[in-house]
Design a protein around this motif. Structure first.
Motif, PDB file in Angstrom:
ATOM      1  N   CYS A 333       0.796  -1.230   0.000  1.00 15.21           N
ATOM      2  CA  CYS A 333       0.000   0.000   0.000  1.00 15.21           C
ATOM      3  C   CYS A 333       0.825   1.275   0.000  1.00 15.21           C
ATOM      4  N   GLY A 334       2.115   1.199   0.217  1.00 13.99           N
ATOM      5  CA  GLY A 334       2.919   2.400   0.300  1.00 13.99           C
ATOM      6  C   GLY A 334       3.025   2.920   1.721  1.00 13.99           C
ATOM      7  N   VAL A 335       3.606   4.106   1.874  1.00 16.22           N
ATOM      8  CA  VAL A 335       3.837   4.693   3.186  1.00 16.22           C
ATOM      9  C   VAL A 335       2.538   5.300   3.713  1.00 16.22           C
ATOM     10  N   ILE A 336       2.052   4.756   4.804  1.00 21.63           N
ATOM     11  CA  ILE A 336       0.854   5.270   5.470  1.00 21.63           C
ATOM     12  C   ILE A 336       1.247   5.464   6.927  1.00 21.63           C
ATOM     13  N   GLY A 337       1.479   6.707   7.320  1.00 20.14           N
ATOM     14  CA  GLY A 337       2.174   6.957   8.564  1.00 20.14           C
ATOM     15  C   GLY A 337       1.351   6.938   9.831  1.00 20.14           C
ATOM     16  N   PHE A 338       0.193   7.570   9.857  1.00 17.64           N
ATOM     17  CA  PHE A 338      -0.468   7.845  11.126  1.00 17.64           C
ATOM     18  C   PHE A 338      -1.246   6.656  11.683  1.00 17.64           C
ATOM     19  N   GLY A 343      -3.883   4.511  15.694  1.00 16.32           N
ATOM     20  CA  GLY A 343      -4.721   3.337  15.928  1.00 16.32           C
ATOM     21  C   GLY A 343      -4.590   2.756  17.328  1.00 16.32           C
ATOM     22  N   PRO A 344      -3.369   2.506  17.827  1.00 16.54           N
ATOM     23  CA  PRO A 344      -3.244   1.974  19.193  1.00 16.54           C
ATOM     24  C   PRO A 344      -3.791   2.915  20.268  1.00 16.54           C
ATOM     25  N   HIS A 345      -3.659   4.233  20.053  1.00 19.16           N
ATOM     26  CA  HIS A 345      -4.189   5.172  21.042  1.00 19.16           C
ATOM     27  C   HIS A 345      -5.714   5.130  21.088  1.00 19.16           C
ATOM     28  N   ILE A 346      -6.343   5.039  19.931  1.00 22.99           N
ATOM     29  CA  ILE A 346      -7.801   4.919  19.900  1.00 22.99           C
ATOM     30  C   ILE A 346      -8.239   3.633  20.590  1.00 22.99           C
ATOM     31  N   ALA A 347      -7.553   2.540  20.291  1.00 21.71           N
ATOM     32  CA  ALA A 347      -7.893   1.261  20.917  1.00 21.71           C
ATOM     33  C   ALA A 347      -7.684   1.306  22.424  1.00 21.71           C
ATOM     34  N   ARG A 348      -6.595   1.914  22.867  1.00 21.07           N
ATOM     35  CA  ARG A 348      -6.308   2.009  24.299  1.00 21.07           C
ATOM     36  C   ARG A 348      -7.362   2.850  25.006  1.00 21.07           C
ATOM     37  N   LEU A 349      -7.854   3.874  24.332  1.00 26.02           N
ATOM     38  CA  LEU A 349      -8.886   4.717  24.913  1.00 26.02           C
ATOM     39  C   LEU A 349     -10.191   3.938  25.086  1.00 26.02           C
ATOM     40  N   VAL A 391      -5.127  11.262   3.088  1.00 25.10           N
ATOM     41  CA  VAL A 391      -6.358  11.394   3.873  1.00 25.10           C
ATOM     42  C   VAL A 391      -6.149  10.932   5.306  1.00 25.10           C
ATOM     43  N   VAL A 392      -5.447   9.812   5.494  1.00 27.82           N
ATOM     44  CA  VAL A 392      -5.289   9.287   6.854  1.00 27.82           C
ATOM     45  C   VAL A 392      -4.437  10.226   7.699  1.00 27.82           C
ATOM     46  N   ALA A 393      -3.486  10.924   7.075  1.00 28.60           N
ATOM     47  CA  ALA A 393      -2.704  11.899   7.829  1.00 28.60           C
ATOM     48  C   ALA A 393      -3.577  13.093   8.232  1.00 28.60           C
ATOM     49  N   MET A 394      -4.451  13.531   7.320  1.00 22.22           N
ATOM     50  CA  MET A 394      -5.326  14.656   7.635  1.00 22.22           C
ATOM     51  C   MET A 394      -6.358  14.297   8.696  1.00 22.22           C
ATOM     52  N   LEU A 395      -6.808  13.044   8.698  1.00 21.96           N
ATOM     53  CA  LEU A 395      -7.758  12.612   9.721  1.00 21.96           C
ATOM     54  C   LEU A 395      -7.057  12.248  11.022  1.00 21.96           C
ATOM     55  N   GLY A 396      -5.878  11.651  10.913  1.00 21.03           N
ATOM     56  CA  GLY A 396      -5.194  11.162  12.101  1.00 21.03           C
ATOM     57  C   GLY A 396      -4.548  12.250  12.923  1.00 21.03           C
ATOM     58  N   ALA A 397      -4.035  13.294  12.272  1.00 21.45           N
ATOM     59  CA  ALA A 397      -3.341  14.353  13.016  1.00 21.45           C
ATOM     60  C   ALA A 397      -4.255  15.036  14.027  1.00 21.45           C
ATOM     61  N   PHE A 400      -4.914  12.657  16.936  1.00 19.95           N
ATOM     62  CA  PHE A 400      -3.750  12.484  17.797  1.00 19.95           C
ATOM     63  C   PHE A 400      -3.536  13.709  18.676  1.00 19.95           C
ATOM     64  N   ILE A 401      -3.738  14.906  18.116  1.00 19.81           N
ATOM     65  CA  ILE A 401      -3.626  16.133  18.919  1.00 19.81           C
ATOM     66  C   ILE A 401      -4.655  16.128  20.040  1.00 19.81           C
TER      67      ILE A 401
END
Length: 411
Positions: A333-338, A343-349, A391-397, A400-401
């Motif tokens: 899929c290429g580089v998908i950073g966030f 993902g782990p932070h959402i799951a931990r929450l 898109v995932v960077a724009m949604l994830g940032a 995460f903030i």
């Protein structure tokens, strides 16, 4: 292997997930005297040797143990509900587009694929759109997001830092460089599922992992320094990948850019089968060592060793497993950073920090995040498609903030 002392302590759960419970197989009940164990000669606070399940301790009300069992069952219910919601999200993703496919049509196609049946002549076009285009795309996003998120959860737990992910340690950029080099050498004619591309991604990411963790161990680096080293490695491989783009011809450049932006546009059933097989095989392996990860993440290396955990072997081995997950996802899929970070932070929450529940929830959270990002990318400027990595960077940032701000506010 020992990595510094500047570490975090994830929040604990109501059932005592933040304390080292019965860890390892054959390590409990040996009279180690470690915290949270019982058995001959320990006098620990009521932990049995049967896989960490709470039992009644002397003088402890049975109602407290019933509450802990209820909380454990509650987490299983949460996982089941999350799995059902994941299926709904995937079905909804296959129904989104310009061809007029409804959610009912998408579910009917899924039923035909699973149970078989006759396809009516007027349904042939819809069946082809869903089964050949949209469903492989959604399933590849689900499997790749699950792999990246699980890899991030494992790295964050073993290195005891919430900012660690395959991207921040340089694993994903290195895998992208390896895949880009294979594409350049082949003239841009190979597919993402080509063994040469996947092998190049695995070799590059493996070498970077050995370099980063080897330096961290030899120099006794703190985790913050390890992150800085990962950032430097990330910049290096992004520059090397840019150099490959500079010397590539037009066709090869297009294929390389796909890796750098992250995309599931060319998803097919071969890519889905490869990514799904890797996740299905490696996730149970990681769950087998969940209690060892709990001991390292919550108690530290010394306490984990006192409980019988071979910290160096567990840490290096499981990090290599997570590198394999991330590398295969990047090669497809290429580089998908966030995803590996958020993902782990959402799951931990949602479900807490116990890795027995955190790992499967991370897989679901990361998969849903990537499927949602791909769906948004297909619809926001339709008929054009925005690469899922953007898109995932724009949604994830922002997510995460928000998690960072709420974490500080809770302190």
């Amino acid at each position: 292997m020992s990595v510094g002392t500047e570490q975090h302590r994830p929040r604990t759960d109501a059932d005592g997930a933040g304390r080292p419970t019965a860890v390892g197989r054959g390590t409990v009940g040996r009279g180690t005297g470690g915290p949270g164990t019982s058995g001959p000669g320990t006098g620990g606070p009521g932990r049995s040797g049967s896989g960490g399940r709470p039992t009644a301790a002397p003088g402890q009300p049975e109602s407290q143990n019933a509450l802990r069992r209820t909380l454990g069952n509650h987490r299983l219910v949460v996982l089941v509900v999350a799995a059902v919601l994941t299926v709904v999200v995937v079905a909804g993703s296959t129904a989104v587009g310009t061809s007029g496919v409804s959610v009912g049509d998408a579910l009917h196609v899924l039923w035909l694929l699973v149970a078989g049946g006759t396809i009516e002549p007027e349904f042939v076009q819809t069946f082809g759109v869903v089964s050949d285009l949209r469903l492989p795309r959604a399933l590849l996003a689900l499997a790749a997001g699950a792999g990246l998120s699980v890899a991030g959860a494992v790295m964050q737990g073993l290195l005891r830092n919430p900012l660690v992910s395959p991207f921040t340690l340089g694993v994903s950029p290195a895998a992208a460089f390896g895949a880009s080099a294979a594409i350049l050498l082949s003239g841009g004619t190979v597919s993402s599922a080509n063994p040469v591309v996947m092998g190049s991604a695995l070799v590059a990411s493996g070498l970077v992992t050995a370099l980063v963790l080897g330096l961290a161990s030899a120099r006794k680096m703190a985790v913050a320094t390890l992150l800085l080293l990962g950032i430097a490695v990330t910049q290096l491989f992004e520059a090397l990948t840019a150099g490959l783009q500079y010397v590539a011809n037009e066709n090869t450049l297009q294929a390389i850019v796909r890796w750098t932006l992250g995309s599931v546009n060319d998803a097919g059933w071969t890519e889905v089968q490869i990514m799904a097989a890797v996740v299905v095989v490696l996730l149970p392996l990681l769950l087998w060592f969940a209690k060892d990860m709990n001991a390292i993440a919550f108690a530290g290396d010394d306490a984990a060793r006192s409980l019988g955990v071979n910290v160096t072997v567990v840490r290096v081995g499981l990090i290599l497993v997570s590198v394999l997950l991330a590398s295969v996802a990047v090669s497809l899929c290429g580089v998908i950073g966030f995803v590996g970070l958020v993902g782990p932070h959402i799951a931990r929450l949602i479900i807490g920090a116990n890795h027995q529940y955190l790992l499967p929830m991370s897989a679901l959270a990361g998969g849903v995040l990537l499927v949602a990002a791909d769906t948004v990318g297909r619809t926001v400027v339709a008929p054009s498609v925005v690469p899922v990595g953007i898109v995932v960077a724009m949604l994830g940032a922002p997510v995460f903030i928000y998690l960072i701000m709420t974490r500080r506010a809770s302190r």
